[in-house]
Design a protein around this motif. Structure first.
Motif, PDB file in Angstrom:
ATOM      1  N   VAL A  13     -50.215   2.626  11.023  1.00  0.00           N
ATOM      2  CA  VAL A  13     -50.203   4.069  11.273  1.00  0.00           C
ATOM      3  C   VAL A  13     -49.990   4.806   9.956  1.00  0.00           C
ATOM      4  N   LEU A  14     -50.832   5.803   9.724  1.00  0.00           N
ATOM      5  CA  LEU A  14     -50.642   6.716   8.598  1.00  0.00           C
ATOM      6  C   LEU A  14     -50.187   8.051   9.166  1.00  0.00           C
ATOM      7  N   VAL A  15     -48.992   8.477   8.798  1.00  0.00           N
ATOM      8  CA  VAL A  15     -48.469   9.776   9.210  1.00  0.00           C
ATOM      9  C   VAL A  15     -48.667  10.747   8.051  1.00  0.00           C
ATOM     10  N   VAL A  16     -49.341  11.854   8.315  1.00  0.00           N
ATOM     11  CA  VAL A  16     -49.623  12.839   7.276  1.00  0.00           C
ATOM     12  C   VAL A  16     -48.712  14.035   7.500  1.00  0.00           C
ATOM     13  N   GLY A  17     -47.804  14.272   6.574  1.00  0.00           N
ATOM     14  CA  GLY A  17     -46.858  15.382   6.701  1.00  0.00           C
ATOM     15  C   GLY A  17     -45.423  14.887   6.696  1.00  0.00           C
ATOM     16  N   GLY A  18     -44.629  15.394   5.725  1.00  0.00           N
ATOM     17  CA  GLY A  18     -43.259  14.921   5.577  1.00  0.00           C
ATOM     18  C   GLY A  18     -42.202  15.890   6.062  1.00  0.00           C
ATOM     19  N   GLY A  19     -42.580  16.787   7.001  1.00  0.00           N
ATOM     20  CA  GLY A  19     -41.599  17.659   7.631  1.00  0.00           C
ATOM     21  C   GLY A  19     -40.872  16.929   8.752  1.00  0.00           C
ATOM     22  N   PRO A  20     -40.037  17.629   9.510  1.00  0.00           N
ATOM     23  CA  PRO A  20     -39.286  16.966  10.582  1.00  0.00           C
ATOM     24  C   PRO A  20     -40.166  16.223  11.590  1.00  0.00           C
ATOM     25  N   VAL A  21     -41.300  16.814  11.977  1.00  0.00           N
ATOM     26  CA  VAL A  21     -42.158  16.177  12.986  1.00  0.00           C
ATOM     27  C   VAL A  21     -42.743  14.878  12.446  1.00  0.00           C
ATOM     28  N   GLY A  22     -43.256  14.915  11.218  1.00  0.00           N
ATOM     29  CA  GLY A  22     -43.805  13.701  10.629  1.00  0.00           C
ATOM     30  C   GLY A  22     -42.748  12.640  10.417  1.00  0.00           C
ATOM     31  N   LEU A  23     -41.573  13.055   9.942  1.00  0.00           N
ATOM     32  CA  LEU A  23     -40.501  12.102   9.675  1.00  0.00           C
ATOM     33  C   LEU A  23     -40.005  11.434  10.954  1.00  0.00           C
ATOM     34  N   ILE A  24     -39.833  12.223  12.020  1.00  0.00           N
ATOM     35  CA  ILE A  24     -39.364  11.648  13.285  1.00  0.00           C
ATOM     36  C   ILE A  24     -40.432  10.747  13.900  1.00  0.00           C
ATOM     37  N   THR A  25     -41.686  11.121  13.770  1.00  0.00           N
ATOM     38  CA  THR A  25     -42.771  10.264  14.269  1.00  0.00           C
ATOM     39  C   THR A  25     -42.749   8.936  13.538  1.00  0.00           C
ATOM     40  N   ALA A  26     -42.711   8.975  12.209  1.00  0.00           N
ATOM     41  CA  ALA A  26     -42.698   7.745  11.415  1.00  0.00           C
ATOM     42  C   ALA A  26     -41.451   6.921  11.683  1.00  0.00           C
ATOM     43  N   LYS A 121     -34.051  21.892   5.294  1.00  0.00           N
ATOM     44  CA  LYS A 121     -33.776  21.107   4.083  1.00  0.00           C
ATOM     45  C   LYS A 121     -32.801  19.967   4.376  1.00  0.00           C
ATOM     46  N   TYR A 122     -31.728  20.288   5.081  1.00  0.00           N
ATOM     47  CA  TYR A 122     -30.700  19.288   5.366  1.00  0.00           C
ATOM     48  C   TYR A 122     -31.148  18.312   6.448  1.00  0.00           C
ATOM     49  N   GLN A 123     -31.877  18.817   7.434  1.00  0.00           N
ATOM     50  CA  GLN A 123     -32.389  17.924   8.471  1.00  0.00           C
ATOM     51  C   GLN A 123     -33.327  16.887   7.879  1.00  0.00           C
ATOM     52  N   GLU A 124     -34.236  17.336   7.034  1.00  0.00           N
ATOM     53  CA  GLU A 124     -35.223  16.425   6.459  1.00  0.00           C
ATOM     54  C   GLU A 124     -34.563  15.333   5.635  1.00  0.00           C
ATOM     55  N   GLU A 125     -33.515  15.676   4.900  1.00  0.00           N
ATOM     56  CA  GLU A 125     -32.822  14.664   4.098  1.00  0.00           C
ATOM     57  C   GLU A 125     -32.201  13.598   4.998  1.00  0.00           C
ATOM     58  N   ILE A 126     -31.610  14.004   6.109  1.00  0.00           N
ATOM     59  CA  ILE A 126     -31.045  13.042   7.063  1.00  0.00           C
ATOM     60  C   ILE A 126     -32.138  12.151   7.627  1.00  0.00           C
ATOM     61  N   PHE A 127     -33.282  12.748   7.990  1.00  0.00           N
ATOM     62  CA  PHE A 127     -34.374  11.967   8.554  1.00  0.00           C
ATOM     63  C   PHE A 127     -34.991  11.025   7.514  1.00  0.00           C
ATOM     64  N   ARG A 128     -35.112  11.489   6.268  1.00  0.00           N
ATOM     65  CA  ARG A 128     -35.671  10.630   5.209  1.00  0.00           C
ATOM     66  C   ARG A 128     -34.784   9.413   4.972  1.00  0.00           C
ATOM     67  N   GLN A 129     -33.475   9.639   4.957  1.00  0.00           N
ATOM     68  CA  GLN A 129     -32.556   8.528   4.728  1.00  0.00           C
ATOM     69  C   GLN A 129     -32.595   7.527   5.886  1.00  0.00           C
ATOM     70  N   ALA A 130     -32.685   8.041   7.119  1.00  0.00           N
ATOM     71  CA  ALA A 130     -32.786   7.143   8.286  1.00  0.00           C
ATOM     72  C   ALA A 130     -34.066   6.327   8.222  1.00  0.00           C
ATOM     73  N   LEU A 131     -35.154   6.972   7.829  1.00  0.00           N
ATOM     74  CA  LEU A 131     -36.440   6.281   7.705  1.00  0.00           C
ATOM     75  C   LEU A 131     -36.370   5.211   6.622  1.00  0.00           C
ATOM     76  N   LYS A 132     -35.710   5.552   5.517  1.00  0.00           N
ATOM     77  CA  LYS A 132     -35.585   4.594   4.416  1.00  0.00           C
ATOM     78  C   LYS A 132     -34.800   3.364   4.838  1.00  0.00           C
ATOM     79  N   ARG A 133     -33.785   3.563   5.685  1.00  0.00           N
ATOM     80  CA  ARG A 133     -33.004   2.417   6.177  1.00  0.00           C
ATOM     81  C   ARG A 133     -33.852   1.476   7.027  1.00  0.00           C
ATOM     82  N   GLU A 134     -34.947   2.019   7.580  1.00  0.00           N
ATOM     83  CA  GLU A 134     -35.864   1.180   8.365  1.00  0.00           C
ATOM     84  C   GLU A 134     -36.968   0.594   7.486  1.00  0.00           C
ATOM     85  N   GLY A 135     -36.854   0.794   6.177  1.00  0.00           N
ATOM     86  CA  GLY A 135     -37.793   0.172   5.254  1.00  0.00           C
ATOM     87  C   GLY A 135     -39.018   0.987   4.902  1.00  0.00           C
TER      88      GLY A 135
END
Length: 585
Positions: A13-26, A121-135
């Protein structure tokens, strides 16, 4: 144009867009798809641009519940401003009861009974870190610049060729993928490249939003408030995280004439004028924007069975009801588990069609609602208004927002009954109770764990891991034991319900308790056991404790179907799951 690198990357899967919706989808894909599945998410803007203070701020209860079931809500709560207080003031500064955002004070039947205010801004950072923990890490700045679909390739094949460009080096590379999710905003490249019509129009109305640290004599500054301004419409006053405040107002063409250029200084000046008779001064401005109000909706959210749109890529509207990010999260959560199950070969590809079938009607409801409130917030009555032509738009707005309260909070969002995911209940609720219907949110209820009698919640025990949950409300075992025994024997002989490889789990809730759940139920229980000695959970679901009932909860927390504990319950469950899961014969 940069050169094209020869190496071809393959992802599921390629997710295009790094906002909250893209981050939560990924994040959902990364958390639920085991190795060797590969997920990639790209964002065209550099991280410095993503870290702007502004944009979306508010999560309503249902959105927070969904994030809680993904294990993300607690981190948001640590940083948020939990808003439970609202106020509405007339043009003279008198408080008016029951108007504006008052519905926020009536959001009950949930642990998350408040507006969770946290800037994007703060939500996205939390989601990015959670995504990073999943590799999985967000690749930015990387733009999608080309997309082609090979219709000759079968489902779950690498039928999409995506060309991406590095925003720093200009180098281009090719990604082969099975699915693409376009969560790339209102100017979505994915939507335009796939020739998906974006129906709707923009109005002539302009709105301004400005965030910062303020000083004021407004009586309830740390609230979600409305000020009924004669010059700036229904003004938004929102207490923000980290001590900030957002002011939002309509900016008329007449007032625009006073400015050769509308800049930060002008935004501050207009904000001060908008909140009169209260005083306002900014000790710090974090962010401001001016934008044109409009409503648009993509004609399709899925094309060629492999390209999806989510969030602003498929619906844009005003920020009047603070619904944008919430609606996008509903898209992401609806899609996440469905595509995960299809990729794993557990669900039939036709399941993906239910994404558009379920989400598009709700998006249309939002757009129609937004058309009304965006006009009312600019002191205009709705188009097609048949009431008193001299009605006060502020008063009408209060009624409209109150009527839409459960939709706005997300707790009342539902999906239509069908013959697949939301099968009509064959269970009759106890007289006098509020029925919990198929296609509606499964209410969160308090339960107790065996042994310690520690409190827990149903949503805590049914996390969104792309898994269905069969909830057996066992009631009073002294009455329901014959039904439970019959059901237990049928489950043991079921090739579907006893198949451990399927994404199905059991959970049993009994109104009686004891030192041993095994002994209480007279044998091996169905999955985890929890007690409901106060009978509150049974009551909320309308279950008679002398008869019990069975509810199927979808991975996203909506009710799939419900039935009585009878001899044919297993047949009904097998029929339900066989309609969209691959079942070995």
């Amino acid at each position: 144009m940069g050169s094209v690198e020869e190496a071809v990357e393959h992802v599921d899967v390629l997710v295009v867009g790094g906002g909250p919706v893209g981050l939560i989808t990924a994040y959902q894909f990364a958390a639920s798809l085991p190795s060797p599945f590969r997920i990639k998410i790209i964002e065209k803007e550099p991280k410095s641009a993503q870290d702007q203070y502004g944009r979306a701020i508010t999560l309503y209860p249902r959105s927070t519940e969904m994030l809680d079931q993904l294990g993300l809500a607690d981190a948001l709560a640590q940083e948020c401003f939990a808003c439970r207080t609202t106020a509405s003031y007339d043009k003279d500064g008198n408080e008016v009861a029951g108007r504006g955002w008052y519905f926020m004070e009536t959001m009950k039947d949930t642990k998350w009974d408040f507006a969770l205010v946290l800037r994007q801004k703060y939500q996205e950072e939390i989601f990015r870190q959670a995504l990073k923990r999943e590799g999985v890490s967000l690749d930015a700045p990387v733009s999608l610049v080309g997309i082609q679909v090979d219709d000759s390739v079968g489902w779950n094949g690498y039928k999409i060729t995506a060309t991406v460009e590095n925003g720093i080096t200009g180098a281009r590379s090719v990604i082969k993928c099975k699915y693409v999710v376009g969560a790339d905003g209102g100017r979505s490249f994915v939507r335009r490249a796939m020739d998906i019509p974006f129906d709707g129009a923009s109005s002539e109305d302009k709105w301004v939003r400005i965030d910062g640290v303020i000083e004021t004599n407004m009586p309830k500054p740390r609230s979600y408030a409305a000020i009924e301004s004669p010059t700036h419409g229904n003004v938004l006053w929102a207490a923000l995280d980290h001590g900030g405040t957002r002011i939002g107002f309509a900016f008329t063409a007449e007032r625009e004439k006073a400015y050769a250029e509308f800049n930060e200084e002008a935004a501050v000046k207009e904000a001060i004028a908008s909140v009169k008779p209260f005083t306002l001064s900014f000790t710090q401005v974090d962010w401001w924007t001016i934008y044109v109000v409009g409503q648009r909706i993509a004609r399709n959210m899925l094309v060629k069975d492999c390209v999806f749109l989510a969030g602003d890529a498929c619906h844009t509207h005003s920020s009047g009801a603070a619904q944008g990010m919430n609606t996008g999260l509903h898209d992401a959560v609806n899609l996440g588990w469905k595509l995960s199950l299809v990729l794993r070969g557990l669900a039939k590809p036709e399941l993906l069609h239910t994404y558009e079938a379920e989400r598009l009607p709700n998006v249309h409801r939002l757009i129609n609602y937004d058309k009304d409130i965006s006009r009312l917030m600019t002191m205009q009555l709705p188009i097609g208004w048949t009431g008193d032509p001299k009605a006060d738009p502020n008063e009408v707005l209060g009624h409209v927002m109150a009527e839409a309260a459960t939709f706005s909070s997300g707790l009342g969002i539902y999906y239509e009954v069908d013959d697949k995911l939301n099968v009509a209940n064959t269970f009759s609720s106890v007289s006098g109770s509020v029925p919990v219907e198929s296609g509606h949110r499964a209410p969160d209820v308090l339960l107790q764990k065996p042994g310690t009698f520690e409190s827990t919640r149903l949503q805590k025990e049914t996390p969104n891991i792309a898994h269905f949950y069969i909830i057996v409300f066992a009631g009073d075992i002294s009455h329901t034991k014959p039904f439970m025994t019959t059901f237990s024997n049928a489950v043991a002989n079921s090739k579907v319900l006893s198949n451990k490889s399927l994404p199905i789990s059991f959970l049993t809730i009994a109104t009686t308790s004891g030192p041993s759940a095994y002994e209480l139920l007279g044998g091996v229980p169905f999955g985890k056991v929890f007690y409901d000695v106060e009978k509150a959970a049974h009551s909320r679901y309308g279950v008679d404790v002398t008869g019990g009932a069975i509810f199927v909860l979808r991975p996203d927390g909506w009710v799939g179907t419900a039935m009585e504990i009878t001899s044919d319950a297993v047949n009904k469950l097998e029929s339900y799951f066989s309609s969209f899961l691959f079942i070995e014969s």
